[in-house]
Design an enzyme around this catalytic site. Structure first.
Site, PDB file in Angstrom:
ATOM      1  N   TRP A   1       0.826  -1.213   0.000  1.00 28.87           N
ATOM      2  CA  TRP A   1       0.000   0.000   0.000  1.00 28.87           C
ATOM      3  C   TRP A   1       0.854   1.254   0.000  1.00 28.87           C
ATOM      4  CZ3 TRP A   1      -4.525  -0.164  -1.935  1.00 28.87           C
ATOM      5  CH2 TRP A   1      -5.213  -1.379  -1.919  1.00 28.87           C
TER       6      TRP A   1
ATOM      7  N   ASP B   1      -1.616   6.895   6.188  1.00 32.13           N
ATOM      8  CA  ASP B   1      -2.703   6.044   5.706  1.00 32.13           C
ATOM      9  C   ASP B   1      -2.996   5.045   6.823  1.00 32.13           C
ATOM     10  OD1 ASP B   1      -4.369   4.159   4.596  1.00 32.13           O
ATOM     11  OD2 ASP B   1      -3.110   3.747   2.853  1.00 32.13           O
TER      12      ASP B   1
ATOM     13  N   LYS C   1     -12.659  -1.292   6.671  1.00 36.14           N
ATOM     14  CA  LYS C   1     -12.063  -2.207   7.647  1.00 36.14           C
ATOM     15  C   LYS C   1     -12.680  -1.963   9.026  1.00 36.14           C
ATOM     16  CE  LYS C   1      -8.474  -2.032   4.408  1.00 36.14           C
ATOM     17  NZ  LYS C   1      -8.658  -3.210   3.577  1.00 36.14           N
TER      18      LYS C   1
END
Lengths: 367, 367
Positions: B102, B178, B202
């Site tokens: 990511w 992030d 999530k």
């Protein structure tokens, strides 16, 4: 549980049958032991939901094979940026028709990002009460595409024809249409368009989803400097799953498409219902002394019916009494005032009948 | 109705209590006669939902007053573009820590849009099994900000400290994080960060929503050429309603915040549960001959626990039997293989106990 009639312009009414299905499947999607919301977008059962939604949309709109369908995010407003990024890679300027607030927002974003973006025809002179005539639409020599708003949600102004996107030299350019508030209201000849895009929250499903229908040959004219998630080619190649899509909204859109196919019987049937709904409301307005709608007959929107009361001191009691009668969200957009009844697909004919009866009764008592 | 245990990495498990509430309110939100999905984002009852969600998030994370909270769309991936647009208006380069897939995507997008974006520390040399040490993080002289990924969802690698974002000349720059897969897993000192962003799917709610927490003084360093919907200043000024937000996802996030406050008892309590869940699963892995996790102890993710089987021919039967036992979505990311158990907030301790019992039984029979 009570369900009122909801005339909201968007987010808008959804079919009760769709909401019931979503409710019943909320904790356990068809025996899979989890909610659709909890599924990986790569899971076979979710991919099946996503693909079925696309197939149903293709069937409903008879989308030709050489068009790709994207399910993305950010509302039509993000497409105001994504469209020029995707179409201006070979130079030229975006051309616009300006028929109201949404069209003007699309122009503003193209200008903000890429400088000049000519408005080649406008209804500003008539107060956006009638769209330009076909002959009034003259593109620039360097037009890269022509953008218009099929139905202005706030003004209640709808095109009664599909414009031609032809440069003075005779060259055809892509026709791009923001169809947020009229898509799926009736059959459509997709082949006339280069790109159709629509925020979901009127006739498709919940807010947060945008459908883009793009002709395949337009996937190769993007500017290289655009944010990766704007890239129609990449989105198309990834089945709209470059990253996690708005999975639950996509599922709900699929339920709406199923409802259109099976409960309504397709877009020809939907079209007839929408014709009837709009015709009877406009007839009630036109035959009254209290209510008025200023739009040219040929451009009256079937989806959004704005109207004013002859005495604006009656606005407040009208809205309060309507609300009390279970007729919700009739207040006009804050930028224009007055009233607006949005008659999207999921607003049943009975809702329009109830509104008309209420309006007549209110006029008799207060008009 | 059956509810299985769902270890999906995202979209991920949601609390059953939240889904039940959403189900019960689906057709009629608390007597208003319509679904939350059908409400105008400007309606007082919807604005109350949105504001309550923000207030609850602020309370849970103890967000200081000089931070703004945005509820936007496009996933964390769209923020990979939006962050540099919002922070590079005064020049300089984005600096990155690279600890997995990511983080590398965030770098790639910054480079795609703005050229150079130095990786100032990386865990590539150790196969992303341990994050860089504080002393290894040396920013460039022209660093405009430092970006890192608090928890790598795919690699299962989590920072055990908050990096300092200080240039060699001693100047502090904004720290951008992030936090998609670890936000709300425990208490957080927001004041250490310039920007925190997180995709909802999530620990927050359904896919299609992104939460951005941004320090107020950072709202004025944007590049003028960015798409309008990226503009944190404009989003903050409009209460995240420049255009229609993802209303239903926002509502569901609010239900999750309520659940965290009232059912769990806040983030300290959540933190303790998450500690226990992760500790017992890692202990089971470490004490087995069949399962292994390669991450340095101090950087093992509490949210995403990847593990491999000593004999990869057992992968298929492991997954099939787990699935049959109601333990869903244990397959590792397609880019790395093996297994992964995601233990987000909504995965109950009982699910972890069931997984551990299954793993022990499987090892005994097949290991």
């Amino acid at each position: 549980m009570t369900r009122h009639y909801n005339f909201c312009a968007g987010p808008a009414a959804l079919p009760a049958a769709v909401l019931e299905r979503a409710r019943d499947e909320m904790l356990d999607y068809r025996g899979h032991g989890l909610s659709v919301m909890e599924m990986s977008h790569r899971a076979p059962e979710y991919v099946a939901i996503a693909r079925q939604a696309e197939a149903d949309l293709r069937e409903l709109l008879a989308i030709p094979d050489h068009y790709r369908v994207l399910f993305t995010q950010g509302g039509a407003t993000l497409q105001f940026a994504a469209v020029p990024y995707n179409l201006l890679g070979r130079g030229g300027r975006a051309n616009f028709l300006h028929t109201g607030i949404w069209g003007s927002k699309a122009v503003a974003e193209a200008r903000h990002l890429f400088g000049d973006a000519p408005v080649v025809a406008s209804s500003e002179a008539n107060g956006h009460s009638a769209v330009p005539r076909p002959d009034d639409i003259v593109l620039t020599e360097d037009a890269a595409y022509l953008h218009y708003t099929a139905n202005e949600t706030i003004g209640g102004l709808e095109f009664d024809f599909v414009p031609e996107a032809v440069r003075p030299d005779g060259g055809e350019v892509p026709l791009v249409c923001d169809m947020s508030s009229s898509i799926l209201s009736g059959p459509l000849d997709v082949s006339k368009f280069g790109i159709i895009y629509a925020g979901a929250q009127k006739n498709i499903g919940p807010a947060g989803l945008v459908v883009v229908i793009v002709r395949e040959d337009l996937l190769d004219r993007a500017r290289p400097d655009m944010p990766s998630l704007f890239d129609y080619r990449a989105l198309a190649d990834a089945g709209s799953m470059i990253n996690t899509p708005a999975t639950y909204s996509w599922y709900l859109a699929g339920l709406v498409f199923q409802w259109l196919k099976h409960d309504i019987g397709g877009l020809a049937a939907m079209n007839a219902i929408n014709d009837r709904k709009a015709a009877k409301l406009y007839a009630a307005i036109d035959s009254s002394e209290l209510y008025a709608n200023p739009i040219a007959l040929r451009n009256r929107s079937r989806m959004n019916v704005p109207f004013v009361l002859a005495d604006e001191r009656l606005d407040k009691p009208f809205l309060a009494e309507a609300d009390a009668a279970g007729l919700l969200n009739l207040k006009g957009h804050r930028s224009v005032g007055g009233m607006r009844a949005s008659l999207y697909n999921a607003v049943p004919e009975a809702a329009v009948d109830a509104l008309i009866a209420f309006m007549a009764d209110f006029e008799q008592r207060r008009g």
